[in-house]
Write a protein that holds these residues in place. Structure first.
Motif, PDB file in Angstrom:
ATOM      1  N   LYS A 180      49.665  93.315   6.782  1.00 35.24           N
ATOM      2  CA  LYS A 180      49.570  91.878   7.065  1.00 35.24           C
ATOM      3  C   LYS A 180      48.611  91.200   6.075  1.00 35.24           C
ATOM      4  O   LYS A 180      48.862  90.088   5.614  1.00 35.24           O
ATOM      5  CB  LYS A 180      49.096  91.659   8.501  1.00 35.24           C
ATOM      6  N   TYR A 181      47.514  91.889   5.762  1.00 35.52           N
ATOM      7  CA  TYR A 181      46.559  91.339   4.794  1.00 35.52           C
ATOM      8  C   TYR A 181      47.202  91.233   3.408  1.00 35.52           C
ATOM      9  O   TYR A 181      46.939  90.289   2.656  1.00 35.52           O
ATOM     10  CB  TYR A 181      45.313  92.223   4.705  1.00 35.52           C
TER      11      TYR A 181
ATOM     12  N   HIS B  50      54.424  82.398  16.885  1.00 37.99           N
ATOM     13  CA  HIS B  50      53.697  83.675  16.884  1.00 37.99           C
ATOM     14  C   HIS B  50      52.197  83.470  16.704  1.00 37.99           C
ATOM     15  O   HIS B  50      51.515  84.352  16.163  1.00 37.99           O
ATOM     16  CB  HIS B  50      54.237  84.584  15.769  1.00 37.99           C
ATOM     17  N   LYS B  51      51.702  82.341  17.154  1.00 41.61           N
ATOM     18  CA  LYS B  51      50.288  81.999  16.942  1.00 41.61           C
ATOM     19  C   LYS B  51      49.356  83.073  17.507  1.00 41.61           C
ATOM     20  O   LYS B  51      48.425  83.517  16.834  1.00 41.61           O
ATOM     21  CB  LYS B  51      49.972  80.650  17.595  1.00 41.61           C
TER      22      LYS B  51
ATOM     23  N   SER C 245      45.354  86.525  16.136  1.00 44.06           N
ATOM     24  CA  SER C 245      44.480  87.417  16.918  1.00 44.06           C
ATOM     25  C   SER C 245      43.509  88.173  16.021  1.00 44.06           C
ATOM     26  O   SER C 245      42.447  88.599  16.464  1.00 44.06           O
ATOM     27  CB  SER C 245      45.329  88.411  17.717  1.00 44.06           C
ATOM     28  N   ASP C 246      43.877  88.342  14.758  1.00 41.65           N
ATOM     29  CA  ASP C 246      42.996  89.015  13.803  1.00 41.65           C
ATOM     30  C   ASP C 246      42.043  87.986  13.183  1.00 41.65           C
ATOM     31  O   ASP C 246      42.493  87.018  12.567  1.00 41.65           O
ATOM     32  CB  ASP C 246      43.833  89.674  12.699  1.00 41.65           C
TER      33      ASP C 246
ATOM     34  N   HIS D 122      41.698  82.881   6.951  1.00 41.19           N
ATOM     35  CA  HIS D 122      42.338  82.508   5.683  1.00 41.19           C
ATOM     36  C   HIS D 122      43.694  81.815   5.830  1.00 41.19           C
ATOM     37  O   HIS D 122      44.209  81.277   4.842  1.00 41.19           O
ATOM     38  CB  HIS D 122      42.516  83.761   4.808  1.00 41.19           C
ATOM     39  N   ILE D 123      44.275  81.810   7.012  1.00 38.21           N
ATOM     40  CA  ILE D 123      45.617  81.250   7.162  1.00 38.21           C
ATOM     41  C   ILE D 123      45.639  79.745   6.932  1.00 38.21           C
ATOM     42  O   ILE D 123      46.660  79.185   6.489  1.00 38.21           O
ATOM     43  CB  ILE D 123      46.214  81.602   8.551  1.00 38.21           C
ATOM     44  N   ASP D 124      44.525  79.062   7.196  1.00 33.59           N
ATOM     45  CA  ASP D 124      44.472  77.614   6.973  1.00 33.59           C
ATOM     46  C   ASP D 124      44.685  77.277   5.502  1.00 33.59           C
ATOM     47  O   ASP D 124      45.305  76.257   5.171  1.00 33.59           O
ATOM     48  CB  ASP D 124      43.128  77.038   7.442  1.00 33.59           C
TER      49      ASP D 124
END
Length: 465
Positions: free
Chosen positions: A281-282, A336-337, A342-343, A349-351
């Motif tokens: 995912k990272y 899927h928020k 959750s991590d 960093h998603i913003d």
């Protein structure tokens, strides 16, 4: 397999041979064995009675041996579970006397590792002081046998325990001891202990990652990559590379982060660690931030996980991102928020990823217009007006668009690219003409006053002829 797996050794087969003077000894062994397995059957129904039975096994042995070792081991686990800490400590001290000669080295090492894992699994604060005593006694026992390898492994296990419990002060004390043990007398690293040193680096790097000390983490990360004398377990290199990727992400070095996350995934995958899913995912996150057009699931190593349900949300997210499908991206993120956010690292960093795709969508949307309202953009992108204004302000400051925002009217006027380019060309042409004129009439060989008189005389002469 060990007795903990309830595997009973092969029963003596019924041969008719008779051996002189061995009947009494065999009978004693059978009594010990029966008592041990009888105690195991009592563990669930009567744990306190089982403890007495296991300790009875020890008393039946004339000399220290396997059955006494097994009996003490089982009794200690039950005593610790029942909070009889002092008795557990007392019997563990007795158990450690068996490792010198009563049981084989490999069996004692495996048993003690399992015992410490069992003790360490407790989350009860009341167990903590006794947990530390178990480790101290084990380390002292290994020093007494001059078994440095087991001393190192046990100390590393203790360091992992302090890391898991975020006991950083105790952890640092352990790390100092471990570093000293992995050094030569002159203070340089001992190449023969390179594998242990890398484990220590991995623990230390994790500590600095959790405490946010990027400077120290970077120093240790670089040192760990320079260790050449080790043959580390791939899980250890996975930890180091994962922390390196996070470090690069915090520095906004997306390309290096992507490289480290890929290496971390590859190592975790080789080790069979479940952490490979999280690191994958990272890797997706880093790929989106570096605006790579290459799908991270196209490589041979990652392709088998493309349809994995645990990674499906990130798979869909990166596809929508690379195609600039803003509404699909927002829908996936919203659906899927809970899973994606959750991590804490992804949440951090998603913003930035979301801002990037919104910026690209905004540029594409305003391309045909020279004047529009902020509200129009907000409705089209389904975001707040304040965020539209923030993105436009960034684009203007970054000179990606030329325009002015009228906050009172909520409008923006864009300088048309064709006009802007024509005005720039005219300005450049005018400047070039000015430079040429200056060169001709001031610095060059153009007409001057004396030359004009000479030219006049030549004309008169020609007329007379």
């Amino acid at each position: 397999m060990s007795d903990d797996d309830f595997m009973i050794e092969s029963d003596q087969e019924g041969y008719d041979f008779e051996y002189e003077d061995e009947g009494e000894e065999e009978s004693g062994d059978v009594d010990v064995e029966n008592k041990y397995y009888n105690a195991k059957q009592m563990k669930l129904s009567d744990p306190r009675g089982a403890i007495d039975e296991f300790l009875g096994v020890v008393g039946l042995e004339k000399e220290k041996g396997d059955w006494g070792f097994k009996g003490l081991k089982q009794a200690i686990k039950l005593e610790f579970k029942l909070k009889k800490h002092d008795r557990a400590v007392e019997h563990f001290e007795e158990l450690l006397t068996y490792i010198r000669s009563a049981v084989t080295r490999n069996y004692s090492e495996k048993s003690l590792n399992n015992m410490l894992d069992f003790i360490s699994s407790s989350n009860d604060e009341d167990d903590m002081p006794y947990m530390e005593r178990f480790y101290d006694m084990t380390l002292t026992a290994f020093q007494g046998t001059n078994n440095e390898r087991l001393w190192l492994k046990t100390n590393i296990k203790l360091a992992k325990l302090w890391l898991d419990r975020k006991e950083y002060a105790r952890l640092q004390k352990n790390i100092r001891l471990l570093h000293k043990a992995c050094q030569r007398p002159d203070g340089s690293d001992d190449p023969s202990k390179g594998t242990y040193l890398l484990e220590v680096y991995a623990i230390e790097i994790q500590m600095y990652s959790e405490t946010g000390n990027n400077k120290k983490m970077k120093e240790l990360y670089n040192q760990s990559l320079r260790v050449r004398s080790a043959v580390p377990h791939p899980r250890i290199m996975g930890i180091i590379r994962e922390c390196g990727g996070k470090m690069h992400m915090n520095e906004e070095n997306w390309k290096e982060a992507q490289s480290d996350f890929f290496e971390a995934f590859r190592n975790y995958d080789e080790a069979g660690s479940i952490q490979r899913i999280q690191v994958l995912k990272y890797l997706v996150l880093a790929s989106m931030l570096m605006k790579s057009e290459i799908n991270p699931f196209e490589s041979q190593e990652t392709k088998p996980y493309k349809s994995d349900p645990r990674i499906q949300a990130m798979t869909d997210l990166v596809e929508a991102y690379q195609r600039n499908e803003i509404h699909r991206y927002e829908s996936i993120l919203e659906t899927h928020k809970a899973e994606i956010l959750s991590d804490p690292f992804i949440r951090e960093h998603i913003d930035e990823v979301t801002r990037n795709i919104r910026t690209e969508a905004l540029l594409k949307l305003i391309a045909p217009f020279s004047r529009f309202t902020l509200d129009f953009i907000a409705r089209q992108l389904k975001i707040q007006v304040a965020e539209v204004q923030e993105i436009l302000g960034f684009l203007i400051l970054d000179k990606k668009i030329r325009g002015k925002i009228n906050q009172q009217k909520g409008t923006i006027e864009i300088e048309v690219n064709v006009d802007a380019e024509r005005m720039k060309a005219m300005k450049d042409w005018s400047a070039a003409l000015g430079a040429l004129s200056y060169s001709l009439f001031n610095d060059g060989d153009g007409f001057k006053s004396d030359d004009a008189g000479l030219m006049g005389g030549m004309d008169v002469g020609r007329r007379r002829m």
